[in-house]
Write an enzyme that holds these catalytic residues in place. Sequence first.
Site, short mmCIF file in Angstrom:
data_model
loop_
_atom_site.label_atom_id
_atom_site.label_comp_id
_atom_site.label_asym_id
_atom_site.label_seq_id
_atom_site.Cartn_x
_atom_site.Cartn_y
_atom_site.Cartn_z
N GLU A 4 -3.33 1.13 -3.62
CA GLU A 4 -4.04 0.99 -2.35
C GLU A 4 -4.07 -0.47 -1.88
O GLU A 4 -4.62 -0.78 -0.84
CB GLU A 4 -5.49 1.50 -2.48
CG GLU A 4 -5.61 3.00 -2.47
CD GLU A 4 -5.76 3.56 -1.07
OE1 GLU A 4 -5.46 2.85 -0.08
OE2 GLU A 4 -6.17 4.72 -0.96
N THR A 56 -2.71 6.75 0.01
CA THR A 56 -3.96 6.81 0.76
C THR A 56 -4.78 7.95 0.17
O THR A 56 -4.22 8.97 -0.24
CB THR A 56 -3.72 7.00 2.28
OG1 THR A 56 -4.97 6.96 2.96
CG2 THR A 56 -2.98 8.28 2.60
N LYS A 110 0.87 -1.19 0.00
CA LYS A 110 0.00 0.00 0.00
C LYS A 110 0.90 1.22 0.00
O LYS A 110 1.64 1.46 0.96
CB LYS A 110 -0.91 -0.01 1.23
CG LYS A 110 -1.84 1.19 1.32
CD LYS A 110 -2.77 1.03 2.51
CE LYS A 110 -3.63 2.25 2.77
NZ LYS A 110 -4.51 2.59 1.67
#
Length: 103
Positions: free
Chosen positions: A73, A23, A20
């Site tokens: 993500e 954000t 990831k």
Amino acid sequence: MLTKITFFERFEPGILSGAKTITLRDEAESHVFAGQILPVSTFEADRWFCDIEVIDIVPVLFSALTEQHAAQENMTLPELRRVIQEIYPGLEQLFQIRFCLVQ
């Protein structure tokens, strides 16, 4: 300006593994700058688990989200759209914060 950032516990493994790398946040959580080091805690318990460095921040529309955003993500595009709608129902203007884990 943000001095720390929180994530739901379910995102911790992806952040720690480096899977990831972005954000998506609303404007209230968009006040960061490239090079900023942020402590990262869980949303649920406010438990610190790492630090991240902000690489950049760019505006992005919910309607313009792509498979690339989803991959960054660490989820599929349908999952990403569902999660964003749960967190920010009806919000079109988002801000992408790209980051890397501080080792």
